[in-house]
Write a protein that holds these residues in place. Sequence first.
Motif, PDB file in Angstrom:
ATOM      1  N   ILE A 182      -5.522  -4.163  -4.422  1.00 60.89           N
ATOM      2  CA  ILE A 182      -4.331  -4.931  -3.946  1.00 60.89           C
ATOM      3  C   ILE A 182      -4.876  -6.467  -3.302  1.00 60.89           C
ATOM      4  O   ILE A 182      -5.724  -6.276  -2.309  1.00 60.89           O
ATOM      5  CB  ILE A 182      -3.817  -4.328  -2.478  1.00 60.89           C
ATOM      6  CG1 ILE A 182      -3.147  -2.790  -3.285  1.00 60.89           C
ATOM      7  CG2 ILE A 182      -2.873  -4.895  -1.892  1.00 60.89           C
ATOM      8  CD1 ILE A 182      -2.716  -1.937  -2.053  1.00 60.89           C
TER       9      ILE A 182
ATOM     10  N   PRO B  35      -3.939   3.987  -1.931  1.00 58.72           N
ATOM     11  CA  PRO B  35      -4.763   3.438  -0.701  1.00 58.72           C
ATOM     12  C   PRO B  35      -3.908   3.878   0.770  1.00 58.72           C
ATOM     13  O   PRO B  35      -3.049   4.361   0.566  1.00 58.72           O
ATOM     14  CB  PRO B  35      -4.471   1.928  -0.937  1.00 58.72           C
ATOM     15  CG  PRO B  35      -3.348   1.763  -1.479  1.00 58.72           C
ATOM     16  CD  PRO B  35      -2.965   3.209  -2.532  1.00 58.72           C
TER      17      PRO B  35
ATOM     18  N   HIS C 106      -8.954   6.860   1.111  1.00 57.98           N
ATOM     19  CA  HIS C 106      -8.830   5.256   1.533  1.00 57.98           C
ATOM     20  C   HIS C 106      -9.482   4.630   0.149  1.00 57.98           C
ATOM     21  O   HIS C 106     -10.601   3.867   0.658  1.00 57.98           O
ATOM     22  CB  HIS C 106      -9.508   5.237   2.704  1.00 57.98           C
ATOM     23  CG  HIS C 106      -9.008   6.065   3.899  1.00 57.98           C
ATOM     24  ND1 HIS C 106      -9.584   6.220   5.343  1.00 57.98           N
ATOM     25  CD2 HIS C 106      -7.876   7.138   4.069  1.00 57.98           C
ATOM     26  CE1 HIS C 106      -8.934   7.213   5.729  1.00 57.98           C
ATOM     27  NE2 HIS C 106      -8.180   7.664   5.201  1.00 57.98           N
TER      28      HIS C 106
ATOM     29  N   PRO D 134      -8.388  -2.818  -0.589  1.00 65.86           N
ATOM     30  CA  PRO D 134      -7.793  -1.588  -0.966  1.00 65.86           C
ATOM     31  C   PRO D 134      -7.271  -1.341  -2.287  1.00 65.86           C
ATOM     32  O   PRO D 134      -6.924  -2.571  -2.997  1.00 65.86           O
ATOM     33  CB  PRO D 134      -6.779  -1.363   0.163  1.00 65.86           C
ATOM     34  CG  PRO D 134      -6.424  -2.921   0.237  1.00 65.86           C
ATOM     35  CD  PRO D 134      -7.590  -3.631   0.335  1.00 65.86           C
TER      36      PRO D 134
ATOM     37  N   LYS E 291       0.753  -1.385  -0.064  1.00 69.52           N
ATOM     38  CA  LYS E 291      -0.051   0.088  -0.044  1.00 69.52           C
ATOM     39  C   LYS E 291       0.924   1.372   0.153  1.00 69.52           C
ATOM     40  O   LYS E 291       0.478   2.156   0.797  1.00 69.52           O
ATOM     41  CB  LYS E 291      -1.026  -0.157   1.161  1.00 69.52           C
ATOM     42  CG  LYS E 291      -2.058  -1.270   0.958  1.00 69.52           C
ATOM     43  CD  LYS E 291      -3.151  -1.009   2.092  1.00 69.52           C
ATOM     44  CE  LYS E 291      -2.643  -1.322   3.458  1.00 69.52           C
ATOM     45  NZ  LYS E 291      -3.642  -1.213   4.596  1.00 69.52           N
TER      46      LYS E 291
END
Length: 215
Positions: free
Chosen positions: A206, A184, A156, A172, A18
């Motif tokens: 992801i 993310p 987010h 995410p 991330k």
Amino acid sequence: MTEQIEWNGIDLLLLAQKALYIPSYQTLILSDWHLGKLGHFRQEGLFVPPMQMQEDLERLTHLLRQFPVQRVVFLGDLFHSIWNSEWEEFASYLQQFNGIEFILTKGNHDILSDTILGKTSLRVVDFLQLGDYLILSHEALPGIPKHILNIVGHLHPGVQIRGRGRQLFRFPCFYLQHNVFTLPAFGRWTGLHIIKNEMQNQLYAIVGNDVIAVI
């Protein structure tokens, strides 16, 4: 598996941890860590388990060892709210990386005083420009020319993917729409804002250790 995209000849590596890495600038970018969030809830009298902050720090350490990094940019909302002891743990962590510049593009949750921030190696700015084609900020800035990519956080972003047997999975994701590229949330306690997969955007989910373009 890392996904790679390009903007005006600049490679952008989308990482399953991330985070985003830009090799030509040796820059690692992450957003919306929200450090101290559970500690803040405990201060308010809510019973929540201690945030296992060490796991997050180890995730960042792994990235700093995996790539040659000259700077780390936190795209805002680094710390969730007012001071608690988790900030001191983070500040101590930064001290071991003397050769790396740490920059915070201030977000709406970054309300720690300048005095507290000034005791760390963090450089705090409203936005950061890298070369001619990249601008980093917490939220999208108005009036950015179309040839410049605005790399941001704040939302987010997440995506829903339907599996077999009508199962619905939420992941995410990285989110590209026009010239705004949203990362993310790096933090684990942030929730997801679900983005619809539409013609005018591109999502990169992801999924475990992989980053996958959503078609």
